[in-house]
Design an enzyme around this catalytic site. Sequence first.
Site, PDB file in Angstrom:
ATOM      1  N   ARG A   1       6.639 -13.408  36.824  1.00  0.00           N
ATOM      2  CA  ARG A   1       6.784 -14.369  35.952  1.00  0.00           C
ATOM      3  C   ARG A   1       8.400 -14.646  35.916  1.00  0.00           C
ATOM      4  O   ARG A   1       8.768 -15.943  35.856  1.00  0.00           O
ATOM      5  CB  ARG A   1       6.115 -14.190  34.404  1.00  0.00           C
ATOM      6  CG  ARG A   1       6.460 -15.278  33.627  1.00  0.00           C
ATOM      7  CD  ARG A   1       5.729 -14.958  32.333  1.00  0.00           C
ATOM      8  NE  ARG A   1       6.192 -15.416  31.010  1.00  0.00           N
ATOM      9  CZ  ARG A   1       5.937 -16.528  30.588  1.00  0.00           C
ATOM     10  NH1 ARG A   1       5.241 -17.358  31.159  1.00  0.00           N
ATOM     11  NH2 ARG A   1       6.720 -16.841  29.203  1.00  0.00           N
TER      12      ARG A   1
ATOM     13  N   HIS B   1       7.881 -20.882  25.915  1.00  0.00           N
ATOM     14  CA  HIS B   1       8.422 -20.385  25.195  1.00  0.00           C
ATOM     15  C   HIS B   1       8.683 -21.211  23.985  1.00  0.00           C
ATOM     16  O   HIS B   1       8.654 -22.563  23.967  1.00  0.00           O
ATOM     17  CB  HIS B   1      10.042 -20.357  25.475  1.00  0.00           C
ATOM     18  CG  HIS B   1       9.921 -19.207  26.579  1.00  0.00           C
ATOM     19  ND1 HIS B   1      11.092 -19.372  27.452  1.00  0.00           N
ATOM     20  CD2 HIS B   1       9.383 -18.192  26.904  1.00  0.00           C
ATOM     21  CE1 HIS B   1      11.009 -17.979  28.424  1.00  0.00           C
ATOM     22  NE2 HIS B   1      10.042 -17.377  27.930  1.00  0.00           N
TER      23      HIS B   1
ATOM     24  N   LYS C   1       1.066 -17.413  23.667  1.00  0.00           N
ATOM     25  CA  LYS C   1       1.313 -16.902  22.436  1.00  0.00           C
ATOM     26  C   LYS C   1       1.170 -17.804  21.214  1.00  0.00           C
ATOM     27  O   LYS C   1       1.749 -18.980  21.494  1.00  0.00           O
ATOM     28  CB  LYS C   1       2.659 -16.250  22.289  1.00  0.00           C
ATOM     29  CG  LYS C   1       2.818 -15.084  23.249  1.00  0.00           C
ATOM     30  CD  LYS C   1       4.345 -14.377  23.329  1.00  0.00           C
ATOM     31  CE  LYS C   1       4.164 -13.189  23.953  1.00  0.00           C
ATOM     32  NZ  LYS C   1       5.705 -12.493  24.089  1.00  0.00           N
TER      33      LYS C   1
ATOM     34  N   ARG D   1       1.677 -15.567  31.874  1.00  0.00           N
ATOM     35  CA  ARG D   1       1.793 -14.120  31.489  1.00  0.00           C
ATOM     36  C   ARG D   1       0.553 -13.619  31.902  1.00  0.00           C
ATOM     37  O   ARG D   1      -0.515 -13.975  31.978  1.00  0.00           O
ATOM     38  CB  ARG D   1       2.074 -14.011  29.887  1.00  0.00           C
ATOM     39  CG  ARG D   1       3.283 -14.553  29.057  1.00  0.00           C
ATOM     40  CD  ARG D   1       3.036 -14.702  27.817  1.00  0.00           C
ATOM     41  NE  ARG D   1       4.254 -15.207  27.119  1.00  0.00           N
ATOM     42  CZ  ARG D   1       4.380 -16.462  26.598  1.00  0.00           C
ATOM     43  NH1 ARG D   1       3.212 -17.234  26.933  1.00  0.00           N
ATOM     44  NH2 ARG D   1       5.432 -16.925  26.042  1.00  0.00           N
TER      45      ARG D   1
ATOM     46  N   TYR E   1      17.622 -17.225  31.536  1.00  0.00           N
ATOM     47  CA  TYR E   1      17.672 -17.324  33.090  1.00  0.00           C
ATOM     48  C   TYR E   1      18.645 -18.029  33.414  1.00  0.00           C
ATOM     49  O   TYR E   1      18.993 -17.886  34.792  1.00  0.00           O
ATOM     50  CB  TYR E   1      16.189 -18.049  33.322  1.00  0.00           C
ATOM     51  CG  TYR E   1      14.992 -17.335  32.840  1.00  0.00           C
ATOM     52  CD1 TYR E   1      14.420 -16.351  33.740  1.00  0.00           C
ATOM     53  CD2 TYR E   1      14.336 -17.679  31.773  1.00  0.00           C
ATOM     54  CE1 TYR E   1      13.329 -15.489  33.335  1.00  0.00           C
ATOM     55  CE2 TYR E   1      12.886 -17.037  31.511  1.00  0.00           C
ATOM     56  CZ  TYR E   1      12.717 -15.853  32.213  1.00  0.00           C
ATOM     57  OH  TYR E   1      11.559 -15.101  32.055  1.00  0.00           O
TER      58      TYR E   1
ATOM     59  N   HIS F   1       5.023  -8.402  35.316  1.00  0.00           N
ATOM     60  CA  HIS F   1       5.756  -9.504  34.540  1.00  0.00           C
ATOM     61  C   HIS F   1       6.990  -9.730  35.159  1.00  0.00           C
ATOM     62  O   HIS F   1       7.561 -11.003  34.834  1.00  0.00           O
ATOM     63  CB  HIS F   1       6.173  -8.797  33.235  1.00  0.00           C
ATOM     64  CG  HIS F   1       6.948  -9.519  32.208  1.00  0.00           C
ATOM     65  ND1 HIS F   1       6.063 -10.865  31.705  1.00  0.00           N
ATOM     66  CD2 HIS F   1       8.093  -9.644  31.470  1.00  0.00           C
ATOM     67  CE1 HIS F   1       6.933 -11.435  30.804  1.00  0.00           C
ATOM     68  NE2 HIS F   1       7.879 -10.791  30.324  1.00  0.00           N
TER      69      HIS F   1
END
Length: 299
Positions: free
Chosen positions: A245, A268, A174, A151, A277, A242
Site C-alpha cells: 500500500r 486518509h 477506517k 488496506r 509520502y 502493508h
Amino acid sequence: MTREALLGAWHDYLAQTRRRSPHTVRAYCAAAQRLVQRLGLDDWAAVAKLDTVALRGQLAARRTEGLSNASAARELSALKGFVGFAREQAGAPGACGPRLRGPRIKKGLPRPVTPDEAVNLADTVHSLAGEDWIGSRDRAVLLLLYGAGLRIAEALSLRLGDLPLGERLSVTGKGGKQRVVPILPIVAEAVADYAAKLPFPLDANDLLFRGARGGALSQGVVQKATARARIVLGLPATATPHALRHSFATHLLGAGADLRSLQELLGHASLGSTQIYTRVDAASLLATYRGAHPRESSE
C-alpha cells in the site's frame, strides 16, 4: 455492574459507534482489561475517577514488561479514551479523559518496494502455495493492496456480491469512511481468477476471501505467505503486505499525482497522513542520485 459488562460496553462502543478496525478494538479492549484488573475496578464511577497519576502508574507497570514507545503511546491513547468513555457513562465532568502526553515517537519513513518487486511478490506467493486456488487467492489480495492501495483489512472485507470488479470499487475504510478507488485490469483479472477457483459455495453477502477450511481469511495467513515469498526473492523484512500500500502511494506520487488526490485514494482522514509520502519520494530520489553519482575518491 460487572467487570465483563464494562469491557463489553467499551468493545461495542469502539466497534459499533466508532467503527474502529478489529485490530484497534482488540488492542484498546486489552488495554482496558489490564487496567481494570490491576486496579480492581468494576463500575463506571470508579473508572471515571482515574486521573493522570493512575494512568502514569499503569504505563509504568507496562514499561517493566518491555513496552516500546510506540506501544506505550497506543496504550495511553486507549486508556485515555476508556476513561473518557467511563466519564460519559457516569455523567462525570471532563468526558474527554485525563490530559497526559505520551512518549515521543520518531516517525519512520515507509519503505516501498519497486514495481517489479511488487509484482514478483504477488506471483511468488502464488507459486509457493500448496494449492492453486490458495495461490490465486493470495496473489489477488496482494494485487489489491498494490494495484488499488487498499488496506489489508479492506481487501479481506470484499464480498462475493462485489464481483465482478469494474473499473472502480467503493471501499469502506477506517471510521466507516467510504471512497472510490480505480481497479486496474490486472487486479480485476486476478480477483476473477481466484473467484473461479474458489472451492466453497458462497452467497452474495459472504466474504470473498476464504481460508483453507472455508472460514474467513485472516490477515496473518496473508502475512505469512508474503514472508515466505520475500525470503525466496531476497527482499528485506520490510516487504510486507502493508508495504505494498505504501508502494502504491509512493509510485503514484512519483508519477505526478497530487497530494489531495492521493489522500482520497488512500482514505486518509487528514492531509498530514498523506504528506509523509513526499518525504518517501524525496528519500528515494536522493538514494537514486547517490547511486548514480558516487563521490570520486579524490574528494
